[in-house]
Design a protein around this motif. Structure first.
Motif, PDB file in Angstrom:
ATOM      1  N   GLY A  84       0.784  -1.236   0.000  1.00 31.79           N
ATOM      2  CA  GLY A  84       0.000   0.000   0.000  1.00 31.79           C
ATOM      3  C   GLY A  84       0.812   1.279   0.000  1.00 31.79           C
ATOM      4  N   VAL A  85       2.123   1.168  -0.158  1.00 28.99           N
ATOM      5  CA  VAL A  85       2.957   2.367  -0.226  1.00 28.99           C
ATOM      6  C   VAL A  85       2.759   3.045  -1.586  1.00 28.99           C
ATOM      7  N   THR A  86       2.646   4.364  -1.577  1.00 33.40           N
ATOM      8  CA  THR A  86       2.531   5.123  -2.820  1.00 33.40           C
ATOM      9  C   THR A  86       3.938   5.370  -3.360  1.00 33.40           C
ATOM     10  N   VAL A  87       4.210   4.836  -4.553  1.00 29.82           N
ATOM     11  CA  VAL A  87       5.544   4.881  -5.153  1.00 29.82           C
ATOM     12  C   VAL A  87       5.436   5.509  -6.538  1.00 29.82           C
ATOM     13  N   HIS A  88       6.166   6.617  -6.771  1.00 31.55           N
ATOM     14  CA  HIS A  88       6.157   7.266  -8.088  1.00 31.55           C
ATOM     15  C   HIS A  88       7.567   7.631  -8.513  1.00 31.55           C
ATOM     16  N   PRO A  89       7.979   7.213  -9.722  1.00 30.69           N
ATOM     17  CA  PRO A  89       7.255   6.329 -10.618  1.00 30.69           C
ATOM     18  C   PRO A  89       7.179   4.920 -10.040  1.00 30.69           C
ATOM     19  N   GLY A  90       6.146   4.198 -10.422  1.00 31.39           N
ATOM     20  CA  GLY A  90       5.923   2.848  -9.907  1.00 31.39           C
ATOM     21  C   GLY A  90       6.730   1.809 -10.664  1.00 31.39           C
ATOM     22  N   PRO A  91       6.741   0.599 -10.153  1.00 24.87           N
ATOM     23  CA  PRO A  91       7.556  -0.460 -10.782  1.00 24.87           C
ATOM     24  C   PRO A  91       7.156  -0.767 -12.223  1.00 24.87           C
ATOM     25  N   ASP A  92       5.862  -0.657 -12.546  1.00 25.93           N
ATOM     26  CA  ASP A  92       5.437  -0.958 -13.918  1.00 25.93           C
ATOM     27  C   ASP A  92       6.074  -0.006 -14.919  1.00 25.93           C
ATOM     28  N   ALA A  93       6.233   1.235 -14.514  1.00 19.19           N
ATOM     29  CA  ALA A  93       6.917   2.194 -15.386  1.00 19.19           C
ATOM     30  C   ALA A  93       8.432   2.035 -15.286  1.00 19.19           C
ATOM     31  N   LEU A  94       8.934   1.938 -14.061  1.00 21.06           N
ATOM     32  CA  LEU A  94      10.390   1.938 -13.860  1.00 21.06           C
ATOM     33  C   LEU A  94      11.093   0.768 -14.549  1.00 21.06           C
ATOM     34  N   GLN A  95      10.386  -0.349 -14.737  1.00 19.80           N
ATOM     35  CA  GLN A  95      11.042  -1.495 -15.370  1.00 19.80           C
ATOM     36  C   GLN A  95      11.622  -1.110 -16.739  1.00 19.80           C
ATOM     37  N   PHE A  96      10.955  -0.150 -17.398  1.00 21.99           N
ATOM     38  CA  PHE A  96      11.416   0.221 -18.736  1.00 21.99           C
ATOM     39  C   PHE A  96      12.614   1.168 -18.692  1.00 21.99           C
ATOM     40  N   ALA A  97      12.847   1.771 -17.527  1.00 25.63           N
ATOM     41  CA  ALA A  97      14.072   2.550 -17.359  1.00 25.63           C
ATOM     42  C   ALA A  97      15.202   1.683 -16.822  1.00 25.63           C
ATOM     43  N   GLN A  98      14.830   0.527 -16.279  1.00 22.37           N
ATOM     44  CA  GLN A  98      15.829  -0.359 -15.671  1.00 22.37           C
ATOM     45  C   GLN A  98      16.379  -1.382 -16.653  1.00 22.37           C
ATOM     46  N   ASP A  99      15.592  -1.664 -17.678  1.00 22.96           N
ATOM     47  CA  ASP A  99      15.951  -2.736 -18.613  1.00 22.96           C
ATOM     48  C   ASP A  99      15.786  -2.202 -20.031  1.00 22.96           C
ATOM     49  N   LYS A 100      16.911  -2.015 -20.723  1.00 16.29           N
ATOM     50  CA  LYS A 100      16.858  -1.389 -22.038  1.00 16.29           C
ATOM     51  C   LYS A 100      16.229  -2.292 -23.093  1.00 16.29           C
ATOM     52  N   LEU A 101      16.319  -3.592 -22.897  1.00 16.74           N
ATOM     53  CA  LEU A 101      15.638  -4.501 -23.834  1.00 16.74           C
ATOM     54  C   LEU A 101      14.126  -4.396 -23.653  1.00 16.74           C
ATOM     55  N   ALA A 102      13.677  -4.371 -22.412  1.00 19.61           N
ATOM     56  CA  ALA A 102      12.240  -4.207 -22.167  1.00 19.61           C
ATOM     57  C   ALA A 102      11.762  -2.873 -22.730  1.00 19.61           C
ATOM     58  N   MET A 103      12.585  -1.840 -22.563  1.00 16.29           N
ATOM     59  CA  MET A 103      12.234  -0.518 -23.076  1.00 16.29           C
ATOM     60  C   MET A 103      12.078  -0.542 -24.585  1.00 16.29           C
ATOM     61  N   ARG A 104      13.045  -1.143 -25.288  1.00 16.09           N
ATOM     62  CA  ARG A 104      12.960  -1.191 -26.764  1.00 16.09           C
ATOM     63  C   ARG A 104      11.710  -1.948 -27.219  1.00 16.09           C
ATOM     64  N   ALA A 105      11.429  -3.051 -26.539  1.00 18.69           N
ATOM     65  CA  ALA A 105      10.269  -3.860 -26.930  1.00 18.69           C
ATOM     66  C   ALA A 105       8.969  -3.082 -26.714  1.00 18.69           C
ATOM     67  N   ARG A 106       8.895  -2.379 -25.590  1.00 19.43           N
ATOM     68  CA  ARG A 106       7.657  -1.629 -25.287  1.00 19.43           C
ATOM     69  C   ARG A 106       7.508  -0.431 -26.213  1.00 19.43           C
ATOM     70  N   LEU A 107       8.610   0.252 -26.487  1.00 18.75           N
ATOM     71  CA  LEU A 107       8.529   1.394 -27.405  1.00 18.75           C
ATOM     72  C   LEU A 107       8.118   0.930 -28.798  1.00 18.75           C
ATOM     73  N   ALA A 108       8.563  -0.249 -29.172  1.00 19.04           N
ATOM     74  CA  ALA A 108       8.141  -0.796 -30.469  1.00 19.04           C
ATOM     75  C   ALA A 108       6.628  -0.992 -30.484  1.00 19.04           C
ATOM     76  N   GLU A 109       6.088  -1.544 -29.390  1.00 20.81           N
ATOM     77  CA  GLU A 109       4.633  -1.710 -29.300  1.00 20.81           C
ATOM     78  C   GLU A 109       3.904  -0.377 -29.406  1.00 20.81           C
ATOM     79  N   LEU A 110       4.502   0.663 -28.797  1.00 26.34           N
ATOM     80  CA  LEU A 110       3.869   1.990 -28.811  1.00 26.34           C
ATOM     81  C   LEU A 110       4.049   2.694 -30.146  1.00 26.34           C
ATOM     82  N   GLY A 111       4.889   2.144 -31.013  1.00 22.95           N
ATOM     83  CA  GLY A 111       5.133   2.788 -32.293  1.00 22.95           C
ATOM     84  C   GLY A 111       6.067   3.978 -32.227  1.00 22.95           C
ATOM     85  N   ALA A 112       6.837   4.095 -31.134  1.00 24.70           N
ATOM     86  CA  ALA A 112       7.782   5.209 -31.032  1.00 24.70           C
ATOM     87  C   ALA A 112       8.935   4.979 -32.005  1.00 24.70           C
TER      88      ALA A 112
END
Lengths: 371, 371
Positions: A84-112
């Motif tokens: 119940g701790v309020t965390v910003h940015p949260g883990p769902d977002a931060l994972q993409f700053a922590q893992d560059k492969l995850a970031m590339r894959a997600r940005l591809a999905e977003l069409g960036a």
């Protein structure tokens, strides 16, 4: 009762949140890695951010947890959120700053727009990527890199032989870029966005050396595309707080996403003195879900020049009087860190109407701290 | 080693020195009167500033001692100086901020323009002053007054009968003024001066309500005379740190010195967001004998509106979101103080090109905190 903001990490980004937090009436507390760090003034706890018990005990005393860096492990972040701790940015977002492969894959999905990239598990994967991309590539470790660390430009798999064996690496096209830009966006949990003007960043040795805000000779279209990319990524990744999108402007006038940072970022330091609402105040507002401030520049131009330690740099304090005397309008910001060669220990901001004069002033003031 | 600045007094002026001190790399420490005060974040000691042992122990840990207020007794200040402590402003200057009769006498020696005044020891002295000055006068207790306290407008000695018997009072001509102005000057121990633009201050009920920087409709001559008065007083009194000179602009276009303050002053809060170097940064620089910063405005206009507690004010925190949402470019500064009717608990700064718009924005944002 004042809102209480807890910052995990005691570095200069935490330090620079102190000033706007105080002015807004926010009670700011820092979990520092050790005593005497940049943000020591607000440090109420010292300990390892990888240790759940340490972070949990700190989080218990604050309303919202945010970060000086992106290195808090997912397991720690998710345990806090589950409790119940309020965390910003949260883990769902931060994972993409922590893992560059995850970031590339997600940005591809977003069409960036991105450079060509691939996950390469071994030398033959990388050779295949090299073969498809002109024989050269940028190879990155997905985790733990910053300021040029964990990044190599290679023309053969042997050059990263020591990196294989610990999961796939990220291979990226070596982009033929005209310059590097950065787009910052703030986003509140309730969804409000504040979009900063796109800026030009100048790197030396893989480290940010200078920032010009806004980016010179930007067309309206360039500014709009950059803003749209930033906003789309902030929303698509569910970022809360400050997001920085590092961009390549290619020689054929495209923008490609290079890196992301989900925290105040070196490319936004200009705003402390050059924007109506600087990124540190904006981050504090955003993570507390307070209404965002105006991100507009106060002056036509702002230039930031980093102060890096050199082999002869003794202390910034010893250089400060001469710098201030020569440049009474320059704004010197120091991080309370012992200078070591290549270490960022402060920066200088200058603002004004004439870009050449502003660049000169920021560089000249910063030069007093260089060897 | 960072320079260490010790501030005696834990109020909002000390609080607002924290932000620029952190950015300049100054280690700031506060001797607060009690726990939980405005400057609590930097408080390293708690105690009575009238007690030499308390102040001496605090002073031992810092390079330079300065002040949140002017109430530290001369005996304490002089004992510190005799022991080799660096104190700015020093007792020789501060005595003129602590004793209004001494101030009037010294300003007369310096030739500074003043209202008619006299030291009145008893009712017959005051009656004589009234007879010579149109039957009305402002009577002030020489010590301890602020924000309208210790000041009465009288037409008969009976109206201050309760004040006689504790040394002479100060009687001043009731000046027929068109408006009130304030001139700020920073001065380093080594002599360098930085002169701010003269500003207009609007008082309500003896308390500063608004400040417009620079003063509207000021002629070049007015600005120059005000600057000259400020510089002459800073030098003549040997002020180190920030000096504020409150001025009457008379209906016949003269400037007369009303009051002095030897510390950051409410009339200079605009500079946090409106000047290249705000008064809090300037005070920190000046008392540490660092080169002074540029006091020029960043924008054509800056307006400051104070936030005062009202009978219904609960907390500033509860009002903050609506204020920020409605006025994203307004800069809200809060003091971490519990609102009480008439108590200054924060202020709002706005800046811009159009004075009417800037006044509107500052007032409108501040109105969210009023009843």
């Amino acid at each position: 009762m004042a809102l209480t903001l807890g910052i995990v990490g005691g570095g200069q980004l935490a330090r620079m949140m102190i000033a706007p937090a105080v002015e807004l009436g926010v009670d700011v507390r820092v979990l520092a890695e050790e005593p005497g760090m940049s943000a020591a003034l607000a440090a109420t706890a010292t300990g390892d951010y990888r240790d759940l018990e340490t972070v949990r005990a700190f989080a218990r005393e604050v309303d919202v947890v945010t970060f000086d860096h992106e290195h808090v492990p997912q397991a720690v972040l998710r345990a806090l959120v589950d409790e119940g701790v309020t965390v910003h940015p949260g883990p769902d977002a931060l994972q993409f700053a922590q893992d560059k492969l995850a970031m590339r894959a997600r940005l591809a999905e977003l069409g960036a727009p991105q450079p060509e990239w691939a996950a390469v598990a071994d030398a033959s994967d990388l050779q295949a990527f090299l073969d498809e991309n002109g024989g050269r590539a940028v190879v990155k470790t997905p985790r733990g890199g910053y300021d040029g660390k964990g990044v190599r430009v290679v023309s053969s798999p042997e050059e990263v032989a020591d990196w294989f064996g610990d999961g796939p690496l990220l291979a990226e096209e070596l982009v033929d870029f005209a310059r590097e830009l950065a787009q910052q966006v703030a986003r509140r949990p309730s969804g409000e966005l504040a979009v900063y003007p796109v800026v030009e960043t100048v790197q030396r040795g893989g480290v940010c050396a200078e920032v010009i805000a806004p980016a010179p000779e930007r067309t309206a279209r360039l500014a709009e595309v950059a803003a749209d990319i930033g906003a789309a990524i902030a929303e698509g990744l569910g970022v809360t707080g400050m997001l920085a999108v590092e961009l390549f402007e290619t020689t054929d006038e495209r923008l490609l996403v290079n890196e992301l940072a989900m925290r105040p970022h070196n490319s936004g330091h200009w705003g402390q003195d050059g924007a109506v609402t600087g990124q540190f105040e904006q981050h504090v507002r955003a993570v507390l879900d307070l209404p965002l401030g105006d991100p507009a520049p106060r002056q036509p131009w702002a230039v930031m020049v980093n102060i890096l330690g050199g082999p002869e740099t003794d202390t910034l304090e010893s250089r400060l009087p001469a710098a201030l005397a020569a440049h009474p309008a320059a704004k010197v910001h120091t991080y309370g860190k012992a200078p070591r060669p290549g270490r960022k220990v402060g920066h200088v901001n200058a603002t004004g109407d004439d870009l050449d004069a502003v660049v000169y002033e920021a560089r000249a003031a910063a030069s007093f701290f260089a060897d």
